[in-house]
Scaffold this motif. Structure first.
Motif, PDB file in Angstrom:
ATOM      1  N   TRP A  10     -10.354 -31.202  -4.403  1.00 17.64           N
ATOM      2  CA  TRP A  10     -10.741 -31.432  -5.788  1.00 17.64           C
ATOM      3  C   TRP A  10     -11.933 -30.588  -6.189  1.00 17.64           C
ATOM      4  O   TRP A  10     -12.829 -30.329  -5.387  1.00 17.64           O
ATOM      5  N   ILE A  11     -11.951 -30.172  -7.453  1.00 19.77           N
ATOM      6  CA  ILE A  11     -13.091 -29.485  -8.053  1.00 19.77           C
ATOM      7  C   ILE A  11     -13.483 -30.261  -9.300  1.00 19.77           C
ATOM      8  O   ILE A  11     -12.628 -30.543 -10.148  1.00 19.77           O
ATOM      9  N   ILE A  12     -14.760 -30.628  -9.417  1.00 24.85           N
ATOM     10  CA  ILE A  12     -15.275 -31.288 -10.613  1.00 24.85           C
ATOM     11  C   ILE A  12     -16.359 -30.399 -11.200  1.00 24.85           C
ATOM     12  O   ILE A  12     -17.371 -30.132 -10.554  1.00 24.85           O
ATOM     13  N   ILE A  13     -16.128 -29.923 -12.420  1.00 27.34           N
ATOM     14  CA  ILE A  13     -17.063 -29.023 -13.091  1.00 27.34           C
ATOM     15  C   ILE A  13     -17.600 -29.720 -14.333  1.00 27.34           C
ATOM     16  O   ILE A  13     -16.827 -30.196 -15.171  1.00 27.34           O
ATOM     17  N   HIS A  14     -18.910 -29.809 -14.442  1.00 33.77           N
ATOM     18  CA  HIS A  14     -19.575 -30.457 -15.578  1.00 33.77           C
ATOM     19  C   HIS A  14     -20.519 -29.445 -16.204  1.00 33.77           C
ATOM     20  O   HIS A  14     -21.456 -28.988 -15.565  1.00 33.77           O
ATOM     21  N   ASP A  15     -20.234 -29.111 -17.485  1.00 30.36           N
ATOM     22  CA  ASP A  15     -21.070 -28.104 -18.137  1.00 30.36           C
ATOM     23  C   ASP A  15     -20.855 -28.176 -19.642  1.00 30.36           C
ATOM     24  O   ASP A  15     -20.211 -29.105 -20.141  1.00 30.36           O
TER      25      ASP A  15
END
Length: 625
Positions: free
Chosen positions: A575-580
């Motif tokens: 999984w990849i979680i990107i917050h921006d």
């Protein structure tokens, strides 16, 4: 339309020909058709739903795209500026790059004149990165979940020969048993009893009753230099003691690769000429089998005041040394040298010696003139090193973090630093408390979303009908912009069976000493370079604020460059979680097609200008030739 993924199902197969690796949908596209298709997808392909800052406040609704602004943002960062060829899916790397690690190329280093162990150094040359996606080995299988995966790994997942298994030298390596498709580290074997006895011996040599007293003695984090295959750390983990394995790059039979495959902390490090990638005064105990000369000064630098150094070497065996004059000479040198470092000899048994680093700075000034290395000047004594040459002076003496381990809070209290400790980093308790509270909510939200159902026509929603994933769904976690280590703290408090590699970018504020003082692991890194680990290391990669940080520095490397590295580091079905910010998330989402990731954008009610991007790496498998 996205399709659900399920752990353990057969992987997607691809041909071995590089000409067949691109998806048929991107072939024969003109530049105009490609841009039109991507522009259209921005407005119609993705539905979204919201996450509130409360643990239950989820609101699901349709998503209205800001088409013209999004295309403008994408052009601004340069991802679309080269036209249709830039938007095609990336090819898969050839088979020989299955275990590819940029910046570690022994043959190139030898050709460049490196020798005496320096050929294993990390050297990031121009063009060392490959613009392709690394595939797993032919018979790769999803690792078994923790704690079973600690004791049993799939032999096809790592690069190791049967000869390397059977000829393993040290104790922790000899624990391996090859059984058909698996390598087993039997916890019920006599070899395990050997590791348990060895750990108990070390505890007694320190003056403790057993290993369970390590925490009370101030020992929480251990650096194991040349760790075998991690069995020492695996045993200590049950006592809530974290052990980081660090070893040289190895093309086959790698200590680091097998340790990581077991779900244990590890990374590649070079010891012959460079400092370790940790701040001064970082670890409570160091364990090493082959440390001498100038490297003992480096051990002293990263060891906390009052910390312990455990050295196991044939040199220390008194009976054999008496018969070998050269061994006796080397042992006398090491013993005299560490005494000049103000280390106290605690105990010596067979081939194992335990020293204790002094807790008092005054010891160094009381040494006889000319005895031992000098104290580093302020210019030499940097708080955090990033692949600096080894220093021939005693470091850490100018640090405000010179606090003996016996005076530090023990875990789990250590993670909640008091106001005096926080003041060393220019922080107030309110800042850390707010960060901790935010990440507690964040982890609850993340965990509820980590399901392949998020990519279906009817996305996963919280509730009794859709239970959250099990506590042991993830094991190896990478936080690419760790800040204060809040994600690490929240995951542990929530009872998740994870360890976190907290990375502090070299181009941002340096809170790595704070993270290590909280009892976690971490390292400095420049994300425009490759991370020092093998492919398929992590189950989840967390990317919060990193894209904003890189974009604020005028994109020294592209977003695609960073994402290709994430793909290399991530296990299949990881999984990849990107917050921006919303524009950067939309730019990132556009790139996920090139990387063949499943992806969905999620709005956050806490900030209308921020988004989450949840991605999962698909499991592609190379066909047998």
């Amino acid at each position: 339309m996205s399709r659900p993924l399920h752990r353990g199902v057969s992987a997607t197969r691809i041909s071995g020909s590089s000409n067949d690796l691109l998806d048929s949908q991107v072939k024969d596209k003109t530049e105009k058709e490609e841009l039109d298709r991507n522009h259209s997808s921005f407005s119609s392909f993705w539905s979204t739903f919201s996450i509130s800052t409360s643990s239950r406040g989820y609101i699901f609704h349709s998503y209205r795209r800001l088409q013209e602004q999004l295309v403008s943002d994408l052009w601004d960062i340069g991802e679309l500026s080269l036209g249709a060829s830039k938007m095609k899916e990336l090819e898969f790397c050839p088979e020989e790059l299955e275990n590819y690690i940029p910046c570690f190329n022994v043959s190139e280093n030898l050709d460049s004149g490196f020798s005496d162990g320096n050929e294993y150094d990390r050297v990031c040359r121009q063009g060392s990165r490959k613009s392709c996606l690394v595939l797993p080995p032919l018979n790769y299988k999803i690792p078994l979940r923790w704690p079973i995966g600690r004791d049993v790994i799939w032999v096809a997942n790592v690069k190791i020969t049967g000869q390397e298994v059977f000829s393993s030298g040290n104790l922790t390596k000899r624990m391996m048993m090859l059984e058909e498709e698996q390598i087993s580290f039997r916890s019920a074997s006599l070899m395990f009893d050997g590791v348990e006895d060895y750990s108990h011996q070390i505890a007694e040599m320190i003056g403790l009753r057993n290993v369970s007293n390590f925490i009370q003695a101030g020992i929480r984090t251990i650096l194991d230099i040349g760790c075998g295959y991690g069995s020492f750390g695996a045993h200590l983990f049950s006592e809530h003691i974290l052990t980081m394995c660090i070893a040289n790059y190895e093309s086959s039979g790698s200590q680091v690769q097998l340790t990581l495959e077991r779900g244990l902390p590890a990374m590649i490090g070079s010891f012959s000429s460079k400092q370790l990638p940790y701040p001064s005064l970082s670890f409570d105990l160091l364990h090493c089998a082959r440390c001498d000369g100038i490297f003992l000064i480096e051990v002293d630098r990263v060891l906390k005041p009052g910390g312990y150094f455990v050295w196991t070497s044939p040199l220390t065996n008194g009976h054999s040394s008496l018969r070998d004059k050269e061994k006796q000479k080397r042992w006398n040198f090491v013993r005299d040298f560490v005494e000049s470092l103000c280390w106290e000899l605690m105990s010596q048994q067979d081939e194992t010696v335990v020293w204790k680093k002094t807790s008092k700075k005054s010891c160094y000034n009381s040494r006889k003139p000319g005895l031992g290395p000098s104290i580093c000047s302020k210019g030499q004594d940097l708080e955090s090193s990033y692949y600096r040459p080894l220093q021939n002076c005693i470091g850490g003496m100018h640090s405000r973090r010179w606090v003996p381990i016996e005076e530090r809070a023990t875990c789990p209290s250590r993670s909640n630093l008091n106001p005096t400790e926080l003041a060393r980093y220019g922080l107030h308790s309110e800042e850390l408390n707010e960060d901790t509270a935010n990440y507690k909510t964040t982890v609850r939200n993340y965990w509820s979303l980590l399901s392949p159902l998020i990519f279906s026509d009817h996305p996963k929603r919280p509730g009794d009908e859709d239970p959250s994933p099990p506590y042991n769904m993830l094991r190896n976690v990478l936080d690419m912009n760790a800040h204060y280590g809040g994600l690490n703290a929240a995951l542990l408090e929530a009872g998740k069976s994870v360890w976190v590699m907290n990375v502090v970018p070299t181009t941002g504020p340096n809170y790595l000493p704070l993270i290590l003082d909280r009892g976690y692991f971490g390292v400095l890194h420049d994300w425009c370079e490759a991370f020092p680990t093998y492919p398929r290391t992590y189950d989840m990669v967390h990317v919060e604020g990193l894209l904003s940080l890189v974009s604020s520095q005028h994109w020294r490397c592209s977003m695609l460059h960073i994402f290709t590295e994430i793909d290399r580091l991530l296990r299949p079905e990881g999984w990849i979680i990107i917050h921006d910010t919303a524009p950067l998330i939309e730019s990132a989402r556009a790139l996920t097609r090139r990387l063949k990731w499943e992806a969905r954008v999620i709005e956050t009610e806490s900030n209308n200008n921020e988004r989450l991007l949840i991605c999962q790496k698909l499991f592609f498998r190379r066909q047998a030739s």
